[in-house]
Design an enzyme around this catalytic site. Structure first.
Site, mmCIF file in Angstrom:
data_model
loop_
_atom_site.group_PDB
_atom_site.id
_atom_site.type_symbol
_atom_site.label_atom_id
_atom_site.label_comp_id
_atom_site.label_asym_id
_atom_site.label_seq_id
_atom_site.Cartn_x
_atom_site.Cartn_y
_atom_site.Cartn_z
ATOM 1 N N LEU A 226 0.901 -0.986 -0.006
ATOM 2 C CA LEU A 226 0.082 0.048 0.003
ATOM 3 C C LEU A 226 0.699 1.243 -0.122
ATOM 4 O O LEU A 226 1.823 1.398 0.993
ATOM 5 C CB LEU A 226 -0.962 -0.037 1.236
ATOM 6 C CG LEU A 226 -2.043 -1.043 1.307
ATOM 7 C CD1 LEU A 226 -2.709 -0.907 2.666
ATOM 8 C CD2 LEU A 226 -3.189 -0.712 0.393
ATOM 9 N N HIS A 227 0.568 2.142 -0.848
ATOM 10 C CA HIS A 227 1.579 3.370 -0.934
ATOM 11 C C HIS A 227 0.735 4.580 -1.512
ATOM 12 O O HIS A 227 1.191 5.745 -1.218
ATOM 13 C CB HIS A 227 2.880 3.144 -1.723
ATOM 14 C CG HIS A 227 2.409 3.251 -3.021
ATOM 15 N ND1 HIS A 227 2.285 2.147 -3.852
ATOM 16 C CD2 HIS A 227 2.739 4.119 -4.026
ATOM 17 C CE1 HIS A 227 2.173 2.501 -5.198
ATOM 18 N NE2 HIS A 227 2.293 3.731 -5.251
ATOM 19 N N ARG A 228 -0.404 4.270 -2.162
ATOM 20 C CA ARG A 228 -1.034 5.610 -2.811
ATOM 21 C C ARG A 228 -1.696 6.379 -1.798
ATOM 22 O O ARG A 228 -2.261 6.151 -0.733
ATOM 23 C CB ARG A 228 -2.067 5.057 -3.868
ATOM 24 C CG ARG A 228 -1.283 4.230 -4.850
ATOM 25 C CD ARG A 228 -2.463 4.250 -6.216
ATOM 26 N NE ARG A 228 -1.545 3.727 -7.376
ATOM 27 C CZ ARG A 228 -0.983 4.274 -8.201
ATOM 28 N NH1 ARG A 228 -0.904 5.434 -8.347
ATOM 29 N NH2 ARG A 228 -0.347 3.601 -9.206
ATOM 30 N N ASP A 304 -2.111 -1.856 -4.411
ATOM 31 C CA ASP A 304 -2.381 -0.597 -5.257
ATOM 32 C C ASP A 304 -1.365 0.078 -6.164
ATOM 33 O O ASP A 304 -1.405 1.192 -6.701
ATOM 34 C CB ASP A 304 -2.787 0.706 -4.255
ATOM 35 C CG ASP A 304 -1.960 1.186 -3.240
ATOM 36 O OD1 ASP A 304 -0.685 0.794 -3.530
ATOM 37 O OD2 ASP A 304 -2.139 1.923 -2.351
#
Length: 398
Positions: A226-228, A304
């Site tokens: 997850l990074h967005r 994501d």
């Protein structure tokens, strides 16, 4: 388009080609291109410029080694900032590089701020720009990357695309098809190159002093990334995702290499208690070969990331994308990817299907064969030769 064999194009003098990278995914896309440029006869001269948009010395050095990527010739050391500030800083620092090297063209990849910023500078100075991974669209203008993609394609001179739908996107945006070329996906070149040296999962976990038996159950393990900002920058959104991951982890243990931004927000929002360390193994961000090992051995991936949608398709691993749209629709139509957004029922239902052996395996898309970079370089050499032949005198293209 028919690409001429190298022997059909006469030798000609060529000025350096400036190859731009700005963030981690760019390295994976540029590495096979640089190898192909070096292996081409005659070799195509390259100057590798790292804008420093995202820079972690340890992670970058690890990537350079894993991908056999040379150290950058120039690092602009731009660093972080708002989109406007970062784009402006890259433009300001990149212009003197063009003045000093007088390149035949620049090559940009992907959709980060560096991609658009450097293409803008080249266009203003009448230097040809080449965009690798052109035509991908999420049709979501709320994504900064979508703005970068659309504008970069509009002002680039040569566009290489990874899937047939991209050509239709470019056509609808008024881009003449004599500017575009279907070559396949350079990200898959790197996957195939890296798999020979992918790290063993148990070895990686043991190195990190993590009990590898946590991921050795009968159902295997899942991988999470997850990074967005849309997923990790808002407390309630991040909380909801972590709660769903907790539910998923009750069925299958999860390996979670945590992006620094994500880890910071988990701690800042007080969400760490939602993560059961016996079911969700939080790791620091991993190197490329380590991540390939985790992906190749996974039963499923929740992410994501755009790049992981492609990598899981190439590896035949079911992927659940925690977004409502994707700029890589071929991974859904032909590959292993399923869009589940942030919907709890959709995520848990898809995981259940996968664990019952009903997950998507898909197929490998057209020209995702590990040779995209070779096709790019062969066409690029021909294209530059055509531009030189059209000049008043047959001199180096500058």
């Amino acid at each position: 388009m028919t690409i001429l064999a190298c022997a059909e194009v006469p030798f000609f003098e060529i000025s350096p080609i400036i190859c731009v990278v700005g963030a981690r995914p760019n390295f994976m896309k540029m590495a096979p291109v640089l190898r192909a440029m070096s292996a081409h006869f005659p070799p195509l001269p390259a100057v590798l410029v790292h804008t420093g948009q995202h820079y972690d010395r340890d992670m970058c050095d690890c990537l350079f080694e894993a991908l056999h990527l040379p150290q950058p010739d120039i690092n602009l050391e731009v660093g972080s900032g708002t989109h406007a500030v970062q784009t402006a800083d890259i433009m300001r620092k990149f212009e003197p590089v063009l003045d000093a090297h007088k390149p035949s063209c620049i090559i940009v990849v992907g959709d980060v701020n560096s991609t658009l910023a450097c293409t803008l500078v080249a266009a203003k100075k009448n230097i040809p720009a080449v965009h690798i991974e052109a035509g991908l669209r999420s049709h979501d203008r709320a994504m900064p990357e979508e703005i970068n993609r659309v504008l970069t394609d509009q002002i680039s001179d040569r566009l290489y695309y990874t899937e047939r739908m991209a050509e239709e996107n470019l056509r609808q945006e008024g881009i003449l098809l004599d500017r575009v070329c279907f070559v396949g996906n350079v990200m898959i070149d790197s996957v195939m190159f890296g798999m020979a040296n992918a790290r063993c999962v148990k070895e990686t976990l043991n190195t990190l002093h993590v009990d590898s038996t946590l991921v050795s159950g009968p159902l295997g393990y899942g991988v999470v990334t997850l990074h967005r900002p849309s997923n990790v920058d808002h407390p309630e959104t991040l909380r909801a995702l972590l709660e769903v991951l907790g539910e998923v982890s009750a069925s299958i243990p999860l390996v979670f290499p945590v992006h620094p931004r994500t880890r910071s927000n988990i701690e800042r929002f007080g969400l760490m208690p939602l993560i059961d360390p016996t079911r969700i193994v939080m790791l620091p961000a991993q190197g490329y070969l380590e991540m390939l090992g985790f992906l190749a051995g996974a039963s499923l991936v929740l992410t994501d990331s755009g790049g992981l949608q492609e990598e899981t398709t190439a590896l035949g691993v079911p992927c659940l994308t925690l977004r409502d749209s994707t700029e890589r629709p071929i991974t859904v139509e032909q590959g292993t990817n399923t869009l589940v957004g942030r919907n709890r029922d959709a995520i848990c239902g898809a995981v259940k299907e996968i664990l019952l052996g009903k997950g998507k395996r898909g197929r490998i898309p057209e020209l995702w064969d590990g040779h995209a970079a070779e096709r790019i370089v062969a066409d690029l050499y021909q294209w530059l030769h055509t531009k030189v032949a059209a000049m008043p005198s047959n001199t180096a293209l500058q």
